[in-house]
Design a protein around this motif. Structure first.
Motif, PDB file in Angstrom:
ATOM      1  N   GLN A 181       6.753   6.296  -2.938  1.00 24.92           N
ATOM      2  CA  GLN A 181       5.674   7.222  -3.278  1.00 24.92           C
ATOM      3  C   GLN A 181       5.874   8.626  -2.735  1.00 24.92           C
ATOM      4  O   GLN A 181       5.283   9.565  -3.243  1.00 24.92           O
ATOM      5  CB  GLN A 181       4.351   6.659  -2.752  1.00 24.92           C
ATOM      6  N   TYR A 203       7.484   4.602   1.584  1.00 21.77           N
ATOM      7  CA  TYR A 203       7.929   5.949   1.918  1.00 21.77           C
ATOM      8  C   TYR A 203       9.383   5.985   2.358  1.00 21.77           C
ATOM      9  O   TYR A 203       9.875   5.054   2.996  1.00 21.77           O
ATOM     10  CB  TYR A 203       7.103   6.516   3.074  1.00 21.77           C
ATOM     11  N   GLN A 214       0.803  -1.226   0.000  1.00 19.85           N
ATOM     12  CA  GLN A 214       0.000   0.000   0.000  1.00 19.85           C
ATOM     13  C   GLN A 214       0.833   1.273   0.000  1.00 19.85           C
ATOM     14  O   GLN A 214       0.498   2.216  -0.692  1.00 19.85           O
ATOM     15  CB  GLN A 214      -0.915   0.020   1.227  1.00 19.85           C
ATOM     16  N   ARG A 215       1.862   1.306   0.826  1.00 17.27           N
ATOM     17  CA  ARG A 215       2.654   2.531   0.995  1.00 17.27           C
ATOM     18  C   ARG A 215       4.137   2.188   0.933  1.00 17.27           C
ATOM     19  O   ARG A 215       4.557   1.153   1.434  1.00 17.27           O
ATOM     20  CB  ARG A 215       2.357   3.185   2.340  1.00 17.27           C
TER      21      ARG A 215
END
Length: 138
Positions: free
Chosen positions: A111, A27, A24-25
């Motif tokens: 992202q 970073y 999902q993420r």
């Protein structure tokens, strides 16, 4: 759901894991906690939801440190070499994978850079730096 299976390990190879879930993420986090725990300018973590984490070896070597005053900041690592490895974050219903511990390509690209305003002054600004395939010339 975009379910993937990822494999990873610590630096010494004693701890090995497999995580299956939905990425999902992804970073680069520049907060002070991530800087301190990684010893670098940022930590790069991949978060998977609806995930299952299984350690195929070295589970007895795992140590976990939960920062007492933090809602969800924790670190899981190999007690032999100190390398961070994947960990379950119950508060998020997710597994967080330190991207550097992966033994396979990441399924998505980073992202965002988060906590940018608290980054170290010397870390990841817009100044161009020379690039070398290996060590720079003496």
């Amino acid at each position: 759901m975009n379910e993937v299976t990822l494999n990873g390990s610590c630096l010494c190879g004693a701890v090995r894991y497999e995580v299956t879930g939905d990425p999902q993420r992804f970073y680069h986090c520049h907060c002070a906690r991530c800087r301190k725990s990684s010893g670098t300018g940022h930590a790069t973590n991949l978060m998977l939801t609806d995930a299952r984490l299984v350690f195929s070896s070295g589970e007895a070597l795992l140590k976990r440190y939960k920062l007492p005053e933090a809602e969800r900041f924790a670190r899981q690592f190999c007690s032999e070499c100190g390398s961070a490895v994947a960990r379950v974050v119950p508060e998020l219903g997710a597994v967080v994978v330190p991207a550097g511990s992966l033994d396979c390509p990441a399924p998505i690209q980073p992202q965002a850079r988060i906590f940018w305003d608290s980054r170290a002054e010397w870390s990841c600004d817009d100044r161009p730096l020379p690039r070398y395939a290996e060590y720079p010339p003496a």
